[in-house]
Design an enzyme around this catalytic site. Structure first.
Site, PDB file in Angstrom:
ATOM      1  N   ARG A 104       0.813  -1.341  -0.311  1.00 37.21           N
ATOM      2  CA  ARG A 104      -0.245  -0.129  -0.016  1.00 37.21           C
ATOM      3  C   ARG A 104       0.844   1.238   0.003  1.00 37.21           C
ATOM      4  NH1 ARG A 104      -2.907   2.073  -2.740  1.00 37.21           N
ATOM      5  NH2 ARG A 104      -3.886  -0.123  -2.853  1.00 37.21           N
ATOM      6  N   LYS A 139       2.566  24.880  -3.787  1.00 35.89           N
ATOM      7  CA  LYS A 139       1.055  24.442  -3.448  1.00 35.89           C
ATOM      8  C   LYS A 139       0.905  22.715  -3.540  1.00 35.89           C
ATOM      9  CE  LYS A 139      -1.409  28.368  -5.080  1.00 35.89           C
ATOM     10  NZ  LYS A 139      -2.581  28.801  -5.978  1.00 35.89           N
ATOM     11  N   LYS A 171       5.090  39.056  -3.675  1.00 38.13           N
ATOM     12  CA  LYS A 171       3.699  38.784  -4.258  1.00 38.13           C
ATOM     13  C   LYS A 171       3.195  40.304  -3.425  1.00 38.13           C
ATOM     14  CE  LYS A 171       1.710  34.903  -3.898  1.00 38.13           C
ATOM     15  NZ  LYS A 171       2.028  34.445  -5.448  1.00 38.13           N
ATOM     16  N   GLU A 201       5.260  39.874  -8.927  1.00 41.06           N
ATOM     17  CA  GLU A 201       3.752  39.578  -9.283  1.00 41.06           C
ATOM     18  C   GLU A 201       3.218  40.960  -9.508  1.00 41.06           C
ATOM     19  OE1 GLU A 201      -0.077  37.511  -7.629  1.00 41.06           O
ATOM     20  OE2 GLU A 201       1.439  38.110  -6.236  1.00 41.06           O
ATOM     21  N   ASP A 222      -0.306  37.853 -12.982  1.00 36.59           N
ATOM     22  CA  ASP A 222      -1.349  37.184 -12.257  1.00 36.59           C
ATOM     23  C   ASP A 222      -2.779  37.308 -12.688  1.00 36.59           C
ATOM     24  OD1 ASP A 222      -2.132  35.332 -10.166  1.00 36.59           O
ATOM     25  OD2 ASP A 222      -2.892  37.057  -9.201  1.00 36.59           O
TER      26      ASP A 222
END
Length: 286
Positions: A104, A139, A171, A201, A222
């Site tokens: 597994r 992410k 960002k 960004e 973006d």
């Protein structure tokens, strides 16, 4: 893109060991230990149940070898190989208990990573006619970033930064706190080492102009539609690496790529790609 080298054992083994410890719990594989005689030997194979791209062989082999170093593992497909339903990826020979106990964890790693590699290959093939490369993001599943980014490379994609210390990405919230794009870029440049790139960004062409005038090396565009991205490419005129980002999927990536950007970051490749269906088929030996 060339296929990535095997993952370092020092990265793979600790994560696989934790997964095995989680699965074995406090008493081990009681089902297998109670049902299967210790001396029973078996042969088995891991096979594809659906078409896709292989990734995660290092993790699968580590799982079986941590359970039983004497297991024989033969590889027939390698990371980055395309498989069809029924294709054998690897085969095993040894104690039946060892094969069943490691099954597994091995399949969990391989299925997850092969799913990411398969999704990446699909996106990369859609834009093969353009200059843009598909890249991943941060992410990722906590604890599995190195595995998931390896899988992206197996699928023909590129990696974005591996962590917060891997490059400067200014960002929107950094910009808000720093007092503007120029102020943020200047503050970053004042302390960044000569090997560290700065990416910023932007949401508008006006912000892009500010970032380019400040001499930034890369710009993250973006949530811009393809027409605006094409304008950004023209404005840039090759000065900085341009990365498109924001909700990009198989239906929209071609238009984004044809705008002329250099990179297209796709977060769902690592956090939402479906697992590739793999299975372990076992046969008894002597």
């Amino acid at each position: 893109m060339p296929l990535p080298p095997p993952m370092p054992r020092l990265i793979v083994e600790p994560a696989v060991r934790r997964a095995l410890e989680e699965d074995l719990g406090r008493a081990g594989d009681i089902t297998t230990d109670y049902v299967v005689p210790e001396a029973t030997r078996a042969q088995a194979r891991i096979a594809a149940r659906q078409a896709g791209v292989v990734s995660g062989l290092d993790a699968a082999r580590s799982a079986f070898r941590l359970v039983d170093p004497d297991l024989m593992i033969g590889v027939e497909r390698h990371d980055g190989d395309v498989v069809s339903p029924g294709d054998t990826i690897c085969h095993l020979d040894g104690k039946a208990r060892s094969i069943l106990t490691g099954e597994r964890v091995a399949l969990n790693f391989m299925g997850h990573m092969s799913g990411i590699a398969t999704a990446t290959r699909t996106m990369a093939q859609l834009i093969a006619h353009a200059r843009a490369r598909v890249t991943c993001t941060r992410k990722t599943t906590p604890g599995l970033r190195a595995f998931e980014k390896h899988a992206v490379r197996c699928g023909g994609g590129a990696n974005h930064r591996f962590g917060l210390d891997d490059g400067l990405l200014i960002k929107d919230n950094h910009i808000a706190v720093a007092g503007g794009i120029v102020a943020a870029i200047e503050a970053a440049r004042a302390q960044a080492g000569h090997m560290v790139k700065i990416e910023c960004e932007v949401d508008t062409l006006e912000q892009l102009a500010q970032a380019l005038d400040a001499g930034v090396e890369a710009v993250l565009l973006d949530n811009m539609p393809p027409a605006t991205l094409a304008q950004a490419v023209a404005m840039n005129a090759g000065r900085a690496t341009l990365e498109a980002s924001g909700g990009i999927n198989a239906d929209t990536i071609v238009g984004v790529a044809e705008s002329g950007v250099d990179l297209i970051s796709v977060g769902w490749l690592t956090h939402s790609a479906p697992s590739l269906d793999l299975g372990l088929d076992i046969d008894f030996g002597d």
